[in-house]
Scaffold this active site. Structure first.
Site, PDB file in Angstrom:
ATOM      1  N   HIS A   1       0.855  -1.226   0.278  1.00  0.00           N
ATOM      2  CA  HIS A   1      -0.154  -0.073   0.020  1.00  0.00           C
ATOM      3  C   HIS A   1       0.978   1.223   0.119  1.00  0.00           C
ATOM      4  O   HIS A   1       1.845   1.253   0.715  1.00  0.00           O
ATOM      5  CB  HIS A   1      -0.862  -0.023   0.989  1.00  0.00           C
ATOM      6  CG  HIS A   1      -1.892   1.327   1.094  1.00  0.00           C
ATOM      7  ND1 HIS A   1      -2.889   1.447   0.666  1.00  0.00           N
ATOM      8  CD2 HIS A   1      -1.746   2.279   1.682  1.00  0.00           C
ATOM      9  CE1 HIS A   1      -3.534   2.611   0.543  1.00  0.00           C
ATOM     10  NE2 HIS A   1      -2.674   3.157   1.626  1.00  0.00           N
TER      11      HIS A   1
ATOM     12  N   ASP B   1     -15.153   1.955   6.906  1.00  0.00           N
ATOM     13  CA  ASP B   1     -14.193   3.268   6.685  1.00  0.00           C
ATOM     14  C   ASP B   1     -14.706   4.190   5.566  1.00  0.00           C
ATOM     15  O   ASP B   1     -14.430   5.127   5.527  1.00  0.00           O
ATOM     16  CB  ASP B   1     -12.894   2.405   5.941  1.00  0.00           C
ATOM     17  CG  ASP B   1     -11.897   3.426   5.461  1.00  0.00           C
ATOM     18  OD1 ASP B   1     -11.686   4.197   6.181  1.00  0.00           O
ATOM     19  OD2 ASP B   1     -11.527   3.355   4.232  1.00  0.00           O
TER      20      ASP B   1
ATOM     21  N   ARG C   1     -15.057  12.170   7.979  1.00  0.00           N
ATOM     22  CA  ARG C   1     -13.835  13.018   8.396  1.00  0.00           C
ATOM     23  C   ARG C   1     -13.646  13.998   7.302  1.00  0.00           C
ATOM     24  O   ARG C   1     -13.100  15.048   7.739  1.00  0.00           O
ATOM     25  CB  ARG C   1     -12.639  11.803   8.362  1.00  0.00           C
ATOM     26  CG  ARG C   1     -12.643  10.883   9.463  1.00  0.00           C
ATOM     27  CD  ARG C   1     -11.846   9.772   9.131  1.00  0.00           C
ATOM     28  NE  ARG C   1     -10.528  10.174   9.125  1.00  0.00           N
ATOM     29  CZ  ARG C   1      -9.555   9.481   8.457  1.00  0.00           C
ATOM     30  NH1 ARG C   1     -10.106   8.274   8.031  1.00  0.00           N
ATOM     31  NH2 ARG C   1      -8.366   9.928   8.249  1.00  0.00           N
TER      32      ARG C   1
ATOM     33  N   SER D   1      -7.854   3.451   9.082  1.00  0.00           N
ATOM     34  CA  SER D   1      -8.798   3.416   7.754  1.00  0.00           C
ATOM     35  C   SER D   1      -7.823   2.705   6.752  1.00  0.00           C
ATOM     36  O   SER D   1      -8.213   1.747   5.948  1.00  0.00           O
ATOM     37  CB  SER D   1      -8.661   5.027   7.203  1.00  0.00           C
ATOM     38  OG  SER D   1      -9.147   5.217   5.875  1.00  0.00           O
TER      39      SER D   1
ATOM     40  N   LYS E   1      -8.686  -1.571   5.316  1.00  0.00           N
ATOM     41  CA  LYS E   1      -8.924  -2.257   4.081  1.00  0.00           C
ATOM     42  C   LYS E   1      -7.943  -3.322   3.511  1.00  0.00           C
ATOM     43  O   LYS E   1      -8.191  -4.226   2.826  1.00  0.00           O
ATOM     44  CB  LYS E   1      -8.749  -1.002   2.927  1.00  0.00           C
ATOM     45  CG  LYS E   1      -9.962  -0.138   3.009  1.00  0.00           C
ATOM     46  CD  LYS E   1      -9.711   1.184   2.186  1.00  0.00           C
ATOM     47  CE  LYS E   1      -8.960   2.077   2.971  1.00  0.00           C
ATOM     48  NZ  LYS E   1      -9.270   3.613   2.504  1.00  0.00           N
TER      49      LYS E   1
HETATM   50  N1  URA Z   1      -5.981   6.837   2.723  1.00  0.00           N
HETATM   51  C1  URA Z   1      -7.011   6.228   3.453  1.00  0.00           C
HETATM   52  O1  URA Z   1      -7.247   5.125   2.542  1.00  0.00           O
HETATM   53  N2  URA Z   1      -7.425   6.536   4.525  1.00  0.00           N
HETATM   54  C2  URA Z   1      -6.915   7.719   5.327  1.00  0.00           C
HETATM   55  O2  URA Z   1      -7.388   8.095   6.181  1.00  0.00           O
HETATM   56  C3  URA Z   1      -6.077   8.335   4.458  1.00  0.00           C
HETATM   57  C4  URA Z   1      -5.250   8.039   3.377  1.00  0.00           C
END
Ligand code: URA
Length: 459
Positions: free
Chosen positions: A101, A180, A187, A202, A206
């Site tokens: 990621h 999320d 947010r 967050s 995932k």
């Molecule tokens: N990328 C994400 O998936 N979540 C965040 O909070 C910030 C960057």
């Protein structure tokens, strides 16, 4: 107070015989107390099913923003968010599956290079990627710049592609971490995005839901990144590594520089072409080195040997052409035209080009990387809003970067667009992104630190 409590009673949730009120949880967090696993589970469940309203969750997010969360709370929040939707089961794919990621950046086309490198060395990559928004690009957009390429596969197609050729990259499927999705939207409008426990939960929710056995995190730092300072980037990385390991996934984070665009190309097909050149061994030095380091760590996480051995294998995959063949194999397996991989001139040509010439003399001392991304976005290469339509051939090729000596009249960058009237705005933004100095500039390292469960190593 009593009135508020009775109103909030409507949102109370029964857990193990105890009434858990969102009001009480907000009160607890407001005073900096630690939320239990059950409280966090109930809060996330209630938010997803609608029994906890946005106004209470907004208040909780702000309390978390100011009071923070312990490592254990963050891990529990992440697990609750991951389990709010589908948990992908990759056991139908043989071997250790490794995911990667990136926290997002400008010119970041690393997945298109490192996934084929790792697969060419025997690793397995079953990866879900996202679309870009604002100044940052997304891997799925870059893949969709390849003619015919499908990024939505059935589970059977996804598994059989990885089992057959070692890699497949697809778009995020429907019900991955819905908590999320809902929380991120909240947010975004309540000024609570930039909180380390909220960002780390967050991202990691995932990644955990996506099912790989081990995870490499590329945490960007600098003017084009979420985290602008090295210390904040290390803090975010430590939190994410702790969450991954807590959930039983081997996790390593590499902190890489995003105070300068990665490579020279910004824009979808422009970046695919640069990725292809890199797999042929002719890519920009900075980008090639970052890819080699990331791929080496992914192979290490795949159990393919120590870091020196893994690096040798990765370098050999460029020299012998096997990494390039893997990219072509993935394109073909996902319905794309693999002939463009061997002949990138076949990509759709940009209608108009424009050279930005320097009016200054000196060394480039800094590039505001976020502004470079925005200059590319206004040409049509990125999304201003989620509904923006992309122009795959639009973007920027940088000719001068931080550390380079520039004379008046030298080309700083070439802009590509399908409408010539877009150049003025892009040029203005890009010019303002460059800072010059009369003194030579020492570039900072591309890889600034590495974070594992055993600690932090700074370079
Ligand atoms: N990328 C994400 O998936 N979540 C965040 O909070 C910030 C960057």
């Amino acid at each position: 107070m009593n009135l508020e409590r009775s109103v909030n009673k409507a949102h109370a949730e029964e857990r193990h015989g105890i009434f858990m009120r969102m009001y009480d949880l907000i009160e607890k967090k407001k005073h900096g107390e630690e939320l239990t696993k059950d409280e966090i589970m109930a809060m996330i469940k209630g938010y997803v099913d609608g029994s906890v309203p946005d106004y209470q969750m907004s208040s909780m997010l702000m309390a978390i923003y100011f009071q923070g969360m312990t490592e254990e709370e963050t891990a529990n929040l992440t697990i609750a968010m991951a389990h709010s939707g589908d948990m992908v089961d990759l056991s139908g794919i043989e071997g250790i599956k490794v995911d990667k990621h990136s926290t997002g950046g400008v010119g970041d086309k690393t997945t298109l290079v490192i996934a084929p490198m790792v697969a060419a060395c025997g690793g397995k990559i079953a990866k879900m990627s996202g679309k870009g928004l604002g100044h940052t690009g997304g891997t799925i957009d870059k893949m969709e710049a390849i003619p015919g390429m499908r990024t939505a596969l059935t589970q059977e197609e996804f598994f059989s592609t990885v089992n057959k050729i070692g890699l497949s990259v697809v778009g995020q499927s429907g019900n991955l971490a819905p908590a999320d999705k809902k929380l991120y939207a909240l947010r975004d409008v309540t000024a609570t995005v930039d909180s380390i426990p909220l960002i780390s939960s967050s991202i990691m929710s995932k990644k955990l839901a996506a099912g790989s056995d081990s995870i490499l995190l590329d945490v960007k730092t600098g003017s084009g990144a979420f985290m602008r300072t090295l210390d904040d980037s290390i803090e975010l990385a430590k939190r994410m590594v702790a969450i991954g390991e807590h959930a039983g996934r081997r996790t390593i984070a590499v902190i890489t520089d995003m105070d300068i665009p990665l490579g020279n190309g910004i824009g979808n097909s422009i970046e695919v072409k640069e990725a292809i050149e890199t797999l042929k061994g002719h890519g920009p030095k900075d980008f090639t080195e970052v890819c080699i380091i990331l791929a080496t760590n992914m192979l290490y996480l795949s159990g393919k040997g120590d870091l020196d051995h893994c690096r040798n294998m990765v370098e050999e995959s460029i020299r012998n052409g096997s990494a390039l063949s893997k990219l072509a194999a993935m394109v073909e397996a996902q319905g794309g035209d693999s002939s463009v991989i061997y002949d990138p001139d076949k990509f759709e040509k940009e209608k108009y080009t424009y050279e930005v010439k320097s009016t200054e003399e000196g060394y480039v001392s800094h590039m505001n990387t976020e502004q470079c991304g925005i200059a590319s976005m206004v040409l049509g290469a990125g999304r201003e809003t989620v509904d923006s339509v992309l122009d795959y051939s639009a973007g920027i090729v940088l000719k001068k970067k931080t550390g380079d000596l520039v004379k008046v009249g030298d080309t700083l960058a070439v802009l590509y667009a399908s409408k010539a009237e877009l150049f003025d705005k892009s040029e203005e933004i890009l010019r303002n992104a460059y800072t010059f100095s009369s003194e030579p500039v020492i570039s900072r390292p591309l890889v600034l630190a590495k974070v594992t469960i055993d600690g932090v190593e700074k370079y």
